[in-house]
Design an enzyme around this catalytic site. Sequence first.
Site, PDB file in Angstrom:
ATOM      1  N   THR A  40       0.907  -1.218   0.079  1.00 14.09           N
ATOM      2  CA  THR A  40      -0.036  -0.084  -0.135  1.00 14.09           C
ATOM      3  C   THR A  40       0.881   1.232  -0.086  1.00 14.09           C
ATOM      4  OG1 THR A  40      -1.719  -1.221   1.120  1.00 14.09           O
ATOM      5  CG2 THR A  40      -1.872   1.296   1.253  1.00 14.09           C
TER       6      THR A  40
ATOM      7  N   SER B 100       1.661   2.893  -7.771  1.00  6.39           N
ATOM      8  CA  SER B 100       1.477   3.948  -8.703  1.00  6.39           C
ATOM      9  C   SER B 100       0.471   5.014  -7.976  1.00  6.39           C
ATOM     10  CB  SER B 100       1.229   3.730  -9.959  1.00  6.39           C
ATOM     11  OG  SER B 100       2.140   2.832 -10.482  1.00  6.39           O
TER      12      SER B 100
ATOM     13  N   HIS C 257      -7.587   3.624 -11.280  1.00  6.34           N
ATOM     14  CA  HIS C 257      -7.914   3.184 -12.504  1.00  6.34           C
ATOM     15  C   HIS C 257      -9.243   3.390 -13.061  1.00  6.34           C
ATOM     16  CE1 HIS C 257      -3.749   1.809 -13.224  1.00  6.34           C
ATOM     17  NE2 HIS C 257      -3.744   1.423 -11.788  1.00  6.34           N
TER      18      HIS C 257
ATOM     19  N   LYS D  24       1.282  -2.820 -17.607  1.00  8.93           N
ATOM     20  CA  LYS D  24       0.832  -1.611 -17.960  1.00  8.93           C
ATOM     21  C   LYS D  24       1.901  -0.614 -18.384  1.00  8.93           C
ATOM     22  CE  LYS D  24      -3.237  -1.384 -15.208  1.00  8.93           C
ATOM     23  NZ  LYS D  24      -3.094  -2.248 -14.051  1.00  8.93           N
TER      24      LYS D  24
ATOM     25  N   ARG E 180       4.155  -6.054  -6.065  1.00 11.37           N
ATOM     26  CA  ARG E 180       2.796  -6.237  -6.166  1.00 11.37           C
ATOM     27  C   ARG E 180       2.470  -7.821  -5.785  1.00 11.37           C
ATOM     28  NH1 ARG E 180       5.693  -4.742 -10.804  1.00 11.37           N
ATOM     29  NH2 ARG E 180       4.911  -2.903 -11.923  1.00 11.37           N
TER      30      ARG E 180
ATOM     31  N   CYS F  21       8.594  20.753   9.190  1.00 12.07           N
ATOM     32  CA  CYS F  21       9.032  20.352   8.066  1.00 12.07           C
ATOM     33  C   CYS F  21       9.093  21.561   6.935  1.00 12.07           C
ATOM     34  CB  CYS F  21       8.212  19.277   7.457  1.00 12.07           C
ATOM     35  SG  CYS F  21       8.463  18.873   5.836  1.00 12.07           S
TER      36      CYS F  21
END
Lengths: 491, 426
Positions: free
Chosen positions: A46, A50, A54, A255, A316, A406
């Site tokens: 997780t 990408s 989708h 892909k 994956r 930060c």
Amino acid sequence: MQNETKADVVIIGGGIVGTAIARELSKYQLDVILIEKQPDIAAGTTKANSAILHAGFDAHPDTLKAKLNVRGNAMYHELEKELHLDVKWTGSLVVAKTDEDMVTLKELLERGQQNKVPGLALLTKDEVLLKEPNLSKDVKGALWAPSAGIFLPFGAAVAFADNAISNGVRLFTECPAEKIVAEAGKVVGVQTPKGFIGCNYVINAAGVYADDISRLAGDDSFSITPRKGEYILFDRKVGNLVNTVVFPAPSKFSKGILVCPTVHGNIFIGPNAQEIANKEDISTSPTGMSEIIDRAQELLPNLPLREAITQFSGVRAAADCGDFVIRNSEFVAGLIHAAGIQSPGLTAAPAIAEVVAEILKLNGVELKPKPSFNSHNPKPIVFKELSLAEKQAAIEENPLYGRVICRCETITEGEIVAAIQQPCGAKTVDGVKRRTRAGMGRCQGGFCGPRVTAILARELNISVSQVRKESAESYLFYEKMPGDCEVTGHE
Amino acid sequence: MNKRLYDLVIVGGGPAGLAAAHSAKLNGAKNILVIERDRELGGILQQCIHNGFGLHRFHQELTGPGYAQRYIKLVQEHPEVEVLLDTMVLEVKQNKTVLAVNPELGVFEVQAKAVIFTMGCRERTRGAIRIPGKRPAGVFTAGAAQRMVNMEGYIPGKKIVILGSGDIGLIMARRLTLEGADVQAVLEIMPYSNGLTRNIVQCLDDYEIPLHLAHTIVAIHGQDRVTGVTCARVDANMKPIAGTEFDIECDCVLLSVGLIPENELSEEVGVSLDTKTNGPVVDQRRQTSLTGFFAAGNVVHVHDLVDFVSEEGEIAGKYAALYAQGKLPENYRTINILAENAIRTVVPQKIVLDHASIDPVRLFMRVGKPEEKLLVEVVGAQGKVLATKRLPIAKPGEMIVLEIPIDKFADAGEFVVVTTRQAVKA
């Protein structure tokens, strides 16, 4: 946790799938425990992927992947509002550079139409370059999918978990499943190092480890092949190079390596695809880096390599059957698999959760709605996105919102403390990073790392040397060693 | 929001900002605001507890905090200098409005007549140089590790490999050795070190820590915590040479692989940057391409000695103070300074001529790679040599300073070139 705990359902694995299921089941009058072996959720597949919602033209019709992708994509429109997810509905392009690619696009278009993906269209070269002027001028055309989007997978998992916990689900971290205990072919509980959890149903959402978990119950019906993908992330400075998710025309296996914006305005390139033997192998390699750079340059010739801020890889969780494995175990009653969730798993996750709930119902579990269920998470304070007046109000309420920790991403101490204190709170430096972005910028924690460490130590009431980066043993600093301070050789 | 008006707002309270504040006061600025994001003044000096600071400026060897304290005292003696700690500047606008935030005041704006940028620099990271391998705990930039050891009291590892032989890496090799850690090696991808010679001697040689030149890390190992690295020799293009790999066991990797001027604010407001220094283009007054915006210290170009940072801060402080009072002499000509041959960077990049200034110009230069017997020449457009300097040795890590009287530029034309040739006699 006591030595013996009881629940109706134990979910193994705190990734996007496990947390989505936990949230779905929290709608019902069920006692649910989510167990995660790492100190924080979303620390496996997780966290490194990408991050795309989708559209759903890729999977073959009749597969679970196809059905749950399109359903999941639609569900995120509601979830976005309920859980305050960072989603940008950018749309995606599959770009063709050859005549062969153009044929592939037509196939994808037909497949997408069968999968009921809305709004698909074939674009001409000019239309593509109008949308994405920085793409290679060799582009011949593209498949446009307006329903695709980008989001934050770990943000979504944390939001699912927060909502689940607020609605009564218990989360046990650093709690790996050691054994799924069955009696007379039926699940009776899960053995963990923290004790035994008695339950009638176990949901296997263990990502790349789902086959190992399945084997714990004697079910050897599928195997997971870890397939690694490497990425390079670029500074926000060059984030305007692409506006949509840009895929090359796909090959049979993948892909392809894409060029893609992030919700925070960076861009990334990747992933390649490499089958690996070790599920823990999330290393990056020089060959992998060159491969993704070469491929990405075919799409985006002016790739700003100087502006790279980090590289990472993810794994994956591909099942041997090629589709998602969402079903009852045929070996042990009460064990339900949500396994083999590779792409488009993030998109499909909420739909997968619905299917799992349905399977429980078919198994005879009564799903009585919980009257107190609250589908909404409170809106988190993101200092940088507030107006001046809102910033001022936030600081008056809590002065910690006035201290920027930060620098690169303008993340305040207030946000970091909130990230630690939220229902599914951060326990590690990377956990803080996932929830707030502190350390995600160009200095990669060079300045804020020590300060985030100190805040974690304070808030968790532990010493600095007990603060971890990510995994259970990933301690960051040591106590100073006791040193001898003897002066020798003097009269 | 009620904006307070200052003659001068200085963004950053490190050595450059402090020197600028002090000098601005001496040059007549009435009210000066120094905005510092850390909990105390002094900047990175506060974590540099080693000695060797101040040899030029104070003719003494001071520690970083010792050096900082001298300037902090100077600044605190002026009630006209206001300091805001724990305060982050969010935005600087072209009209010299500065937007900042802190826990006490919340979000607030101040109005400046002149602004000085003194934000220093940040460290290049693992991601920027693409070191392959796993991502366990135990990989730190040398500066972050230095802060933990010297200010917070924790050590980053017990068995350490350092990548990069910049000064911070070298200093940390010694520092961690003194803390009882085993520093296995320092690796440097270039065939020479970028650190000061004195640091190579005092931090590595004195402790028998090996320095591997023309080497880099090709993989980091470890699942939870670093367990080791694979190193390799590199070729002339800095690519690892297959077959030269060897492993070093360690639990910590420190990166000292370069510093980058921190110019996010300056860039956002529209100051032009020099692509070689990564800092603003400045003239000898340290004024940037935007009128009334000045810059000094590591935000302009990375220095090797804090003494030069203070010097630059003083220059910026002086001229910003004059600007704020409307006393900055009008300039009638701008001369660009170009770097050539062995010279990689020159600061300032411009000289402005006016009818009043008599201050000599000091050029700060760096070579691209180590050179021997170098003759540095500053040549005007008509070929006239303005100044020369002979150097037996020039190293990228050590700044070359050349002072030129301002009147020499009077008939120099539109640009001058800083160039080099091999000296016959060095």
